[in-house]
Design an enzyme around this catalytic site. Structure first.
Site, PDB file in Angstrom:
ATOM      1  N   GLU A  64       4.305  12.585   4.981  1.00 21.03           N
ATOM      2  CA  GLU A  64       3.787  13.214   3.751  1.00 21.03           C
ATOM      3  C   GLU A  64       3.154  14.530   4.176  1.00 21.03           C
ATOM      4  O   GLU A  64       2.058  14.559   4.738  1.00 21.03           O
ATOM      5  CB  GLU A  64       2.751  12.312   3.071  1.00 21.03           C
ATOM      6  CG  GLU A  64       3.307  11.009   2.516  1.00 21.03           C
ATOM      7  CD  GLU A  64       3.925  11.134   1.120  1.00 21.03           C
ATOM      8  OE1 GLU A  64       4.144  12.261   0.649  1.00 21.03           O
ATOM      9  OE2 GLU A  64       4.184  10.088   0.505  1.00 21.03           O
ATOM     10  N   HIS A  68      13.541  12.649  -2.625  1.00 20.01           N
ATOM     11  CA  HIS A  68      13.844  12.970  -4.031  1.00 20.01           C
ATOM     12  C   HIS A  68      15.048  13.925  -4.142  1.00 20.01           C
ATOM     13  O   HIS A  68      15.820  14.049  -3.207  1.00 20.01           O
ATOM     14  CB  HIS A  68      12.597  13.530  -4.723  1.00 20.01           C
ATOM     15  CG  HIS A  68      11.377  12.682  -4.469  1.00 20.01           C
ATOM     16  ND1 HIS A  68      11.148  11.484  -5.112  1.00 20.01           N
ATOM     17  CD2 HIS A  68      10.356  12.831  -3.583  1.00 20.01           C
ATOM     18  CE1 HIS A  68      10.022  10.954  -4.652  1.00 20.01           C
ATOM     19  NE2 HIS A  68       9.513  11.741  -3.722  1.00 20.01           N
ATOM     20  N   GLU A 119       8.069  18.645  -5.752  1.00 18.10           N
ATOM     21  CA  GLU A 119       8.118  18.093  -4.393  1.00 18.10           C
ATOM     22  C   GLU A 119       9.519  18.156  -3.803  1.00 18.10           C
ATOM     23  O   GLU A 119       9.697  18.475  -2.630  1.00 18.10           O
ATOM     24  CB  GLU A 119       7.625  16.640  -4.417  1.00 18.10           C
ATOM     25  CG  GLU A 119       7.560  16.030  -3.023  1.00 18.10           C
ATOM     26  CD  GLU A 119       7.495  14.514  -3.020  1.00 18.10           C
ATOM     27  OE1 GLU A 119       7.267  13.916  -4.089  1.00 18.10           O
ATOM     28  OE2 GLU A 119       7.691  13.934  -1.936  1.00 18.10           O
TER      29      GLU A 119
HETATM   30 ZN   LIG Z   1       7.880  11.845  -2.376  1.00 19.67          ZN
END
Ligand SMILES: [Zn+2]
Length: 258
Positions: free
Chosen positions: A216, A75, A91
């Site tokens: 993640e 992102h 995030e």
């Molecule tokens: Zn992500």
């Protein structure tokens, strides 16, 4: 009678001056490109970023004695990614923090070059992230993200669903070392894409030509994971860096002595 032509130098100048300026501009921009290519020293690990791509300079192609690692903080810019429960934590910021820390941890290794798909809070398309890695023929691509859900915690690593034996090994090294640091749960090394599985893959896994995985780093919706992320950031970064290096060393892709 033919009229004697007088050269209007003022008009000539008006036409040619912009052309001359344009030529000068092209020369200056061209020089910038050259500087970017020559500027890569190999020892110890160096870092550059896709930022330079936006100004027209591409990072150098991988050379024979380099281990080239692309770190991809997910992102950025207008794309914040997911958030914590009250929306105060984005995030994209966590992804950049951990990626920069991994980059730092990799600096101590000789013959290692780290390329970042972004080093600031900016939007970079998925295509550009993959293109950077493919264009320079990188050895490894590691994308760093954080998760979110109604409930749940822990770390999971995603790999492509096809031709993934190397991806799984890369992910395996990283997961094992993260577990050693201490994580709330090992959610496993997973194939494909989180929401559907009909052969779908994360673009960064699907469209990169080298072994890749998407980590993640815990759930932003889990207070435990956020606390671990903040308190263990450097240790996690070290684990990811060591995982990438052990993978490269054990599989004969990285040789510190060359
Ligand atoms: Zn992500």
């Amino acid at each position: 009678m033919a009229k004697k032509r007088r050269i209007r130098w003022d008009r000539v100048a008006l036409v040619f001056l912009p052309v001359l300026l344009l030529i000068l501009l092209i020369i200056v921009l061209h020089d910038d490109n050259g500087a970017g290519k020559d500027g890569s020293s190999l020892i110890p690990g160096t870092v550059s970023s896709a930022d330079s791509e936006h100004s027209g300079a591409m990072p150098a192609q991988k050379s024979a004695d380099e281990y080239v690692i692309v770190l991809d903080p997910g992102h950025g810019g207008g794309d914040g990614g997911c958030t914590n429960v009250d929306g105060t934590r984005l995030e994209k910021d966590d992804n950049l923090r951990i990626a920069l820390a991994v980059c730092d941890a990799l600096q101590k290794y000789p013959h290692v070059r780290v390329e970042m798909t972004r080093t600031t809070d900016e939007f970079v398309s998925l295509d550009d992230r993959c293109k950077l890695a493919n264009d320079i023929n990188a050895d490894v691509f590691v994308s760093l993200h954080r998760n979110s859900a109604e409930s749940g915690s822990g770390i999971e690593i995603w790999v492509n669903s096809k031709d993934n034996s190397m991806d799984k090994r890369l992910a395996g090294y990283i997961m094992e070392l993260l577990e050693d640091v201490g994580i709330s749960k090992n959610r496993g090394i997973r194939e494909g894409y989180r929401t559907t599985f009909d052969g779908d893959n994360y673009a960064v896994n699907r469209d990169t030509n080298m072994p890749s995985c998407l980590v993640e780093m815990g759930f932003m919706t889990s207070d435990t994971d956020n606390t671990y992320f903040d308190q263990r950031l450097d240790a996690y970064a070290d684990a990811i860096a060591t995982g990438i290096m052990e993978y490269g060393g054990d599989l004969g892709i990285y040789d510190a002595g060359t």
